[in-house]
Design an enzyme around this catalytic site. Sequence first.
Site, mmCIF file in Angstrom:
data_model
loop_
_atom_site.group_PDB
_atom_site.id
_atom_site.type_symbol
_atom_site.label_atom_id
_atom_site.label_comp_id
_atom_site.label_asym_id
_atom_site.label_seq_id
_atom_site.Cartn_x
_atom_site.Cartn_y
_atom_site.Cartn_z
ATOM 1 N N LYS A 26 8.457 -2.521 -5.602
ATOM 2 C CA LYS A 26 7.629 -3.907 -5.303
ATOM 3 C C LYS A 26 8.360 -4.868 -5.896
ATOM 4 O O LYS A 26 8.481 -5.815 -5.455
ATOM 5 C CB LYS A 26 6.549 -3.092 -4.969
ATOM 6 C CG LYS A 26 6.145 -4.816 -3.884
ATOM 7 C CD LYS A 26 6.277 -4.139 -2.693
ATOM 8 C CE LYS A 26 5.712 -5.959 -1.615
ATOM 9 N NZ LYS A 26 6.842 -6.277 -0.663
ATOM 10 N N GLU A 58 19.340 -11.388 6.091
ATOM 11 C CA GLU A 58 17.735 -10.837 6.317
ATOM 12 C C GLU A 58 17.724 -9.144 6.718
ATOM 13 O O GLU A 58 17.076 -8.243 6.730
ATOM 14 C CB GLU A 58 16.871 -11.396 6.151
ATOM 15 C CG GLU A 58 15.236 -11.205 6.400
ATOM 16 C CD GLU A 58 15.763 -10.770 5.133
ATOM 17 O OE1 GLU A 58 14.974 -10.850 3.758
ATOM 18 O OE2 GLU A 58 13.820 -9.873 5.133
ATOM 19 N N ASN A 98 -15.033 -12.358 1.477
ATOM 20 C CA ASN A 98 -13.397 -12.014 1.636
ATOM 21 C C ASN A 98 -13.302 -13.294 2.300
ATOM 22 O O ASN A 98 -13.698 -13.958 3.416
ATOM 23 C CB ASN A 98 -13.374 -10.874 2.941
ATOM 24 C CG ASN A 98 -13.704 -9.420 2.099
ATOM 25 O OD1 ASN A 98 -13.850 -9.633 0.449
ATOM 26 N ND2 ASN A 98 -13.340 -8.688 2.475
ATOM 27 N N GLY A 99 -12.498 -13.570 2.247
ATOM 28 C CA GLY A 99 -12.273 -14.728 3.472
ATOM 29 C C GLY A 99 -11.752 -16.340 2.455
ATOM 30 O O GLY A 99 -11.208 -16.347 1.374
ATOM 31 N N GLU A 105 17.653 -1.100 3.092
ATOM 32 C CA GLU A 105 16.764 -0.795 2.189
ATOM 33 C C GLU A 105 15.690 -0.226 3.236
ATOM 34 O O GLU A 105 15.668 1.621 2.165
ATOM 35 C CB GLU A 105 16.040 -1.905 2.027
ATOM 36 C CG GLU A 105 14.960 -2.661 2.575
ATOM 37 C CD GLU A 105 14.516 -3.670 1.615
ATOM 38 O OE1 GLU A 105 13.722 -3.412 0.539
ATOM 39 O OE2 GLU A 105 13.966 -4.740 2.854
ATOM 40 N N TRP A 146 -9.238 -10.066 -4.374
ATOM 41 C CA TRP A 146 -6.860 -10.490 -4.562
ATOM 42 C C TRP A 146 -7.231 -11.724 -4.842
ATOM 43 O O TRP A 146 -7.916 -12.645 -3.347
ATOM 44 C CB TRP A 146 -6.902 -9.567 -2.590
ATOM 45 C CG TRP A 146 -4.996 -10.062 -3.125
ATOM 46 C CD1 TRP A 146 -4.180 -8.971 -3.731
ATOM 47 C CD2 TRP A 146 -4.775 -11.115 -2.734
ATOM 48 N NE1 TRP A 146 -2.962 -9.301 -3.515
ATOM 49 C CE2 TRP A 146 -2.982 -10.357 -2.624
ATOM 50 C CE3 TRP A 146 -4.526 -12.053 -2.565
ATOM 51 C CZ2 TRP A 146 -1.394 -11.724 -3.013
ATOM 52 C CZ3 TRP A 146 -2.897 -12.836 -1.732
ATOM 53 C CH2 TRP A 146 -1.869 -12.301 -2.096
#
Length: 613
Positions: free
Chosen positions: A608, A486, A105-106, A493, A79
Amino acid sequence: MCGIIGYVGHRPAAEILINGLRRLEYRGYDSAGIALIDNGRLNILKNAGKVNLLAERMRASWNAELLNRATLGIAHTRWATHGPPTEVNAHPHTDQTGRLALVHNGIIENYASLRRQLEGRGHKFLSQTDTEVLAHLIGEFYKGDLVDAVCAALKHVEGTYGIACVSADLPGAMVVARKGSPLLIGVGENETIVASDVSAIISHTRQVIYLDDNDVALVTAAGAEIRDINNISVSRAVASVDWEESAAEKGGFAHFMLKEIFEQPDALQNTMRGRLDEEMGSAFLAGLQFTPREMAGIRRVVILACGTSMHAGMVGRYFFEELADLPTEVEQAAEFRYRNPLIGGHDLVIAISQSGETADTLAAVREAIQKGALVVSLCNVVGSTIARETGRGVYLHAGPEIGVASTKAFTSQLLVLLMMALKFGRSRRLSREEGLEICREVRSVPGLVRETLKQNDAIAALAARYAKARDFFYIGRGLLYPVALEGALKLKEISYIHAEGYHAAELKHGPIALLDENVPVLALACDVPGKDKTFSNIQECRARQAPVLSVVTDGDPSLPEMLTDIIRVPPSSPRLTPITVVVALQLFAYHVARIRGCPIDQPKNLAKSVTVE
Ligand code: F6R
């Protein structure tokens, strides 16, 4: 967030690794890769896009002999954080010799200076990643003992990592390590599987060793020898995992939304990592470079965003006006280009978007660029369109947000806006001491959120009392007005209860006509300026028989007795109150929706990423 899987044993590694990657897909990713060691050779394949594509390419490019014979390998879903999601930036990365491969990762915070040093010694880099720098560093230390090399390299690293490393010269073993990024070792029958997430291994074994920070392990089919970073043996217990496979995908949480709510202390830590200048009382935001002339020319801030991101912008407005003396406007992005926005070179436009793909925000960004404003973005998804088109900006580093209702992105947005206002404030009016005070506040945020999350059970019990409501009002003032909006958005939702957010003072200008014993009011009455007036507004609601649920500051001695149903958040500076309060409201909406049996992670009619205007 990225995912790691590694296998060493007696079965063909390729299929196990690909299936492991599939189990990690839920975490969100944008590219994938795999490395197999076979007959003294390192074989690597990687691509931008899905694991299925990687599996197809693997079957097409590697012969059956390799696929059936190789019993050692590592694989990764990436990601993007450093550099866009491309094949070259995907993991595994190799060292200078091309014989050692690493998945990670990181974030290596000092990768830029390490890269410069390595380049000075002749290293050539193919990608923009911090991971490739670490691979080269390990390669430089490798003199035949991979554990030694990993320990030596990690001593030069600042930041976080979970890593798995293989070498063509080391058949039958890999080296893994962790600091700040989870890594676990699954111990099977004559095989060992390492992963960043238990979901990738529980179909093979339920016997698991969770590595601690600074652990380094030599992993073979027989198990793992664990050392500390000085290569001294340490022992770690083997735990038994009793999760169902489906639950493990969500890390044991019933829904992604709940998982993401609880991830917030870590997400916020990642958002601020390496960004506080504790020497000068300011913030390092590398993506926000302005020439001194541009900086001096800024007269106004215009924030463009939609939905939850717009609510974050509305809180950000208070930060910019208070800390940086900059007049600030927040615009609903969809409206911006249909007016004649009077905007130009003296305006700093901040586009806020978790996904970086929202069509309305993108269109507004293009309009602002075309009108000559200074445009920066605040996105979570690296390499997204808004991030690319603005060129300058700050990434949230909150990790992938999968639940449709935005939670951790919102709190990370607030934290970045606070750091941005701090940076501008320091160049305009704040003293170093004032800046240092704000740095201290920022550092306290993950702990405050952790404290708030302890209210989960109490909030769930209150949610049960209110879950049958058909309508709801949320009221707040000042910094808590956008939080009321919010909170109401979260409730409607995911629970489908009609909920409206109002400024507490606005209620009596019309909506109060709707209040009666069936219409509850959720009042944000924390210890921030205007609190006493909110207490009066609560009285007005009570006088109309409306049930009132109040969010208050724990230990506030001035709470009126009439408050019955109460959610408590920890005391903090008013600036941080929106963060703690919204976490409580996220939990409230979640529990109401759960009790009503709603499909929390995929509410009807919602997507999304909203890529249509
Ligand atoms: C609500 C929610 C939406 C988004 C909005 C903007 O929970 O997620 O209101 O905030 O669609 O999306 P981004 O931030 O991706 O531009």
